[in-house]
Design a protein around this motif. Structure first.
Motif, PDB file in Angstrom:
ATOM      1  N   LYS A  52     -21.644  -7.802 -44.364  1.00 33.22           N
ATOM      2  CA  LYS A  52     -21.297  -9.224 -44.292  1.00 33.22           C
ATOM      3  C   LYS A  52     -20.005  -9.487 -45.053  1.00 33.22           C
ATOM      4  CE  LYS A  52     -25.918 -11.203 -43.822  1.00 33.22           C
ATOM      5  NZ  LYS A  52     -26.952 -12.018 -44.486  1.00 33.22           N
ATOM      6  N   SER A  55     -17.032  -8.107 -43.160  1.00 35.42           N
ATOM      7  CA  SER A  55     -16.766  -8.957 -42.010  1.00 35.42           C
ATOM      8  C   SER A  55     -16.047 -10.234 -42.438  1.00 35.42           C
ATOM      9  CB  SER A  55     -18.076  -9.303 -41.299  1.00 35.42           C
ATOM     10  OG  SER A  55     -17.844 -10.188 -40.241  1.00 35.42           O
ATOM     11  N   GLN A  56     -16.510 -10.840 -43.526  1.00 33.72           N
ATOM     12  CA  GLN A  56     -15.861 -12.059 -44.018  1.00 33.72           C
ATOM     13  C   GLN A  56     -14.441 -11.771 -44.478  1.00 33.72           C
ATOM     14  OE1 GLN A  56     -18.578 -13.563 -46.961  1.00 33.72           O
ATOM     15  NE2 GLN A  56     -20.014 -14.332 -45.430  1.00 33.72           N
ATOM     16  N   ARG A  57     -14.230 -10.618 -45.116  1.00 34.37           N
ATOM     17  CA  ARG A  57     -12.891 -10.247 -45.568  1.00 34.37           C
ATOM     18  C   ARG A  57     -11.965 -10.043 -44.375  1.00 34.37           C
ATOM     19  NH1 ARG A  57     -11.322  -5.477 -49.821  1.00 34.37           N
ATOM     20  NH2 ARG A  57      -9.096  -5.909 -49.825  1.00 34.37           N
ATOM     21  N   TYR A  60     -11.052 -13.408 -43.081  1.00 35.58           N
ATOM     22  CA  TYR A  60     -10.105 -14.031 -43.998  1.00 35.58           C
ATOM     23  C   TYR A  60      -8.713 -13.426 -43.817  1.00 35.58           C
ATOM     24  CZ  TYR A  60      -7.701 -15.252 -48.317  1.00 35.58           C
ATOM     25  OH  TYR A  60      -6.784 -15.700 -49.227  1.00 35.58           O
TER      26      TYR A  60
END
Length: 72
Positions: A52, A55-57, A60
């Motif tokens: 997670k 994926s968020q990085r 971003y």
């Protein structure tokens, strides 16, 4: 996929704990049966959180950093 596997491991642990409470299995049996399940559960939780975070990085980097021409 990993979330379903985590749910199955957690359910198995809960079932073992219920058996311990009801006296179906002993504390030693519970410890023996649950040891590997707890390890697997921990690894799955950390793996899911890591994925997670990665994926968020990536999102971003794509949305914010990518527009500036830089990458992390």
């Amino acid at each position: 996929m990993k979330e379903k596997e985590l749910q199955a491991v957690t359910k198995h642990l809960n079932d073992l704990f219920s058996q311990l409470i009801k006296g179906v299995i002993t504390k030693d049996e519970f410890n023996e049966l649950s040891d590997e399940l707890y390890k697997k559960q921990t690894i799955l939780r950390y793996t899911i959180e890591l994925e997670k975070g990665l994926s968020q990085r990536k999102i971003y980097n794509h949305l914010v950093i990518g527009k500036q021409g830089g990458f992390l």
